[in-house]
Motif scaffolding. Sequence first.
Motif, PDB file in Angstrom:
ATOM      1  N   LEU A 150      43.752  34.936  55.646  1.00  0.00           N
ATOM      2  CA  LEU A 150      43.316  35.226  53.858  1.00  0.00           C
ATOM      3  C   LEU A 150      43.999  35.606  53.463  1.00  0.00           C
ATOM      4  O   LEU A 150      44.933  36.697  53.494  1.00  0.00           O
ATOM      5  CB  LEU A 150      41.951  36.387  53.923  1.00  0.00           C
ATOM      6  N   SER A 151      44.758  34.334  52.663  1.00  0.00           N
ATOM      7  CA  SER A 151      45.571  35.341  51.393  1.00  0.00           C
ATOM      8  C   SER A 151      45.456  36.070  50.270  1.00  0.00           C
ATOM      9  O   SER A 151      43.655  35.684  50.360  1.00  0.00           O
ATOM     10  CB  SER A 151      46.458  34.005  50.949  1.00  0.00           C
ATOM     11  N   GLU A 152      46.087  36.686  49.256  1.00  0.00           N
ATOM     12  CA  GLU A 152      45.468  36.887  48.262  1.00  0.00           C
ATOM     13  C   GLU A 152      44.832  36.456  47.817  1.00  0.00           C
ATOM     14  O   GLU A 152      43.231  37.173  47.330  1.00  0.00           O
ATOM     15  CB  GLU A 152      46.881  37.912  47.568  1.00  0.00           C
ATOM     16  N   GLN A 153      44.652  35.189  47.471  1.00  0.00           N
ATOM     17  CA  GLN A 153      44.107  34.166  46.586  1.00  0.00           C
ATOM     18  C   GLN A 153      42.376  33.935  47.159  1.00  0.00           C
ATOM     19  O   GLN A 153      41.525  33.600  46.421  1.00  0.00           O
ATOM     20  CB  GLN A 153      44.521  32.959  46.191  1.00  0.00           C
ATOM     21  N   LYS A 154      42.470  33.911  48.727  1.00  0.00           N
ATOM     22  CA  LYS A 154      40.841  32.748  49.426  1.00  0.00           C
ATOM     23  C   LYS A 154      40.655  35.091  49.243  1.00  0.00           C
ATOM     24  O   LYS A 154      39.551  34.786  49.174  1.00  0.00           O
ATOM     25  CB  LYS A 154      41.579  32.536  50.485  1.00  0.00           C
ATOM     26  N   LEU A 155      41.566  35.796  49.208  1.00  0.00           N
ATOM     27  CA  LEU A 155      40.460  36.997  49.518  1.00  0.00           C
ATOM     28  C   LEU A 155      40.156  37.455  48.212  1.00  0.00           C
ATOM     29  O   LEU A 155      38.726  38.147  48.116  1.00  0.00           O
ATOM     30  CB  LEU A 155      41.487  38.250  49.731  1.00  0.00           C
TER      31      LEU A 155
ATOM     32  N   ALA B 274      43.449  40.958  43.391  1.00  0.00           N
ATOM     33  CA  ALA B 274      43.571  41.627  44.981  1.00  0.00           C
ATOM     34  C   ALA B 274      44.623  41.688  45.193  1.00  0.00           C
ATOM     35  O   ALA B 274      44.542  42.530  45.581  1.00  0.00           O
ATOM     36  CB  ALA B 274      42.968  40.385  45.170  1.00  0.00           C
ATOM     37  N   ALA B 275      45.031  40.999  44.823  1.00  0.00           N
ATOM     38  CA  ALA B 275      46.580  41.886  44.780  1.00  0.00           C
ATOM     39  C   ALA B 275      47.426  42.458  43.839  1.00  0.00           C
ATOM     40  O   ALA B 275      48.039  43.696  44.941  1.00  0.00           O
ATOM     41  CB  ALA B 275      47.899  40.670  43.963  1.00  0.00           C
ATOM     42  N   SER B 276      46.900  43.215  42.836  1.00  0.00           N
ATOM     43  CA  SER B 276      47.109  44.675  42.767  1.00  0.00           C
ATOM     44  C   SER B 276      46.499  45.576  44.122  1.00  0.00           C
ATOM     45  O   SER B 276      47.465  46.775  44.276  1.00  0.00           O
ATOM     46  CB  SER B 276      46.575  44.865  41.055  1.00  0.00           C
TER      47      SER B 276
ATOM     48  N   GLU C  29      45.799  45.043  46.631  1.00  0.00           N
ATOM     49  CA  GLU C  29      47.156  45.060  47.942  1.00  0.00           C
ATOM     50  C   GLU C  29      48.154  45.754  47.875  1.00  0.00           C
ATOM     51  O   GLU C  29      48.896  46.087  48.684  1.00  0.00           O
ATOM     52  CB  GLU C  29      47.140  43.407  48.456  1.00  0.00           C
ATOM     53  N   GLN C  30      49.127  46.102  46.849  1.00  0.00           N
ATOM     54  CA  GLN C  30      50.591  45.637  46.575  1.00  0.00           C
ATOM     55  C   GLN C  30      50.160  47.640  46.408  1.00  0.00           C
ATOM     56  O   GLN C  30      51.358  47.658  46.071  1.00  0.00           O
ATOM     57  CB  GLN C  30      51.138  45.294  45.792  1.00  0.00           C
ATOM     58  N   GLY C  31      49.189  48.338  46.498  1.00  0.00           N
ATOM     59  CA  GLY C  31      49.086  49.560  46.021  1.00  0.00           C
ATOM     60  C   GLY C  31      49.389  50.175  44.339  1.00  0.00           C
ATOM     61  O   GLY C  31      49.593  51.252  44.228  1.00  0.00           O
ATOM     62  N   ARG C  32      48.869  48.662  43.381  1.00  0.00           N
ATOM     63  CA  ARG C  32      49.632  49.184  42.108  1.00  0.00           C
ATOM     64  C   ARG C  32      48.281  49.307  41.039  1.00  0.00           C
ATOM     65  O   ARG C  32      47.788  50.383  40.245  1.00  0.00           O
ATOM     66  CB  ARG C  32      49.513  47.940  41.382  1.00  0.00           C
ATOM     67  N   ARG C  33      47.061  49.712  42.175  1.00  0.00           N
ATOM     68  CA  ARG C  33      45.537  49.891  41.512  1.00  0.00           C
ATOM     69  C   ARG C  33      44.794  50.068  42.342  1.00  0.00           C
ATOM     70  O   ARG C  33      44.709  49.528  43.581  1.00  0.00           O
ATOM     71  CB  ARG C  33      45.043  48.934  40.749  1.00  0.00           C
TER      72      ARG C  33
END
Length: 123
Positions: free
Chosen positions: A28-33, A44-46, A48-52
């Motif tokens: 699963l990519s960030e988009q698919k997630l 989702a990206a935020s 996964e990247q620990g920003r939120r």
Amino acid sequence: MKEDGGDPPGVWSAYGRLLQHLCKQVGLSEQKLGDAIGYSLEQAASVEQGRRPAKAAFTIAADRALEALSRRKLLSRVPLAELSFIISQEALRDLVGGPEVMRQRWRRLVEVNALQSQRNERR
């Protein structure tokens, strides 16, 4: 909500790394997630990247999306993963979630036991 006004809390990054690992395992990519759990790519990206931080709703939705792709994949892969558990009788009798949940729990135990029996027969 950052620690001392600096970097985000380490638990955010740790959660994000775990989520990335699980998503990678099932492709699963960030988009698919995001699509699978009803969140935007940015949300989702935020996470996964620990920003939120991951809110409870995000975590529940992600767990549901990954569950069928990871837990069941582990139990049905070839070669089959060898897992052994000792389950106390009290744990099997403890009413959790009502009668339907209990029926599902027992059915799943019977299914997993049948898989193990089939595996043993092939040896």
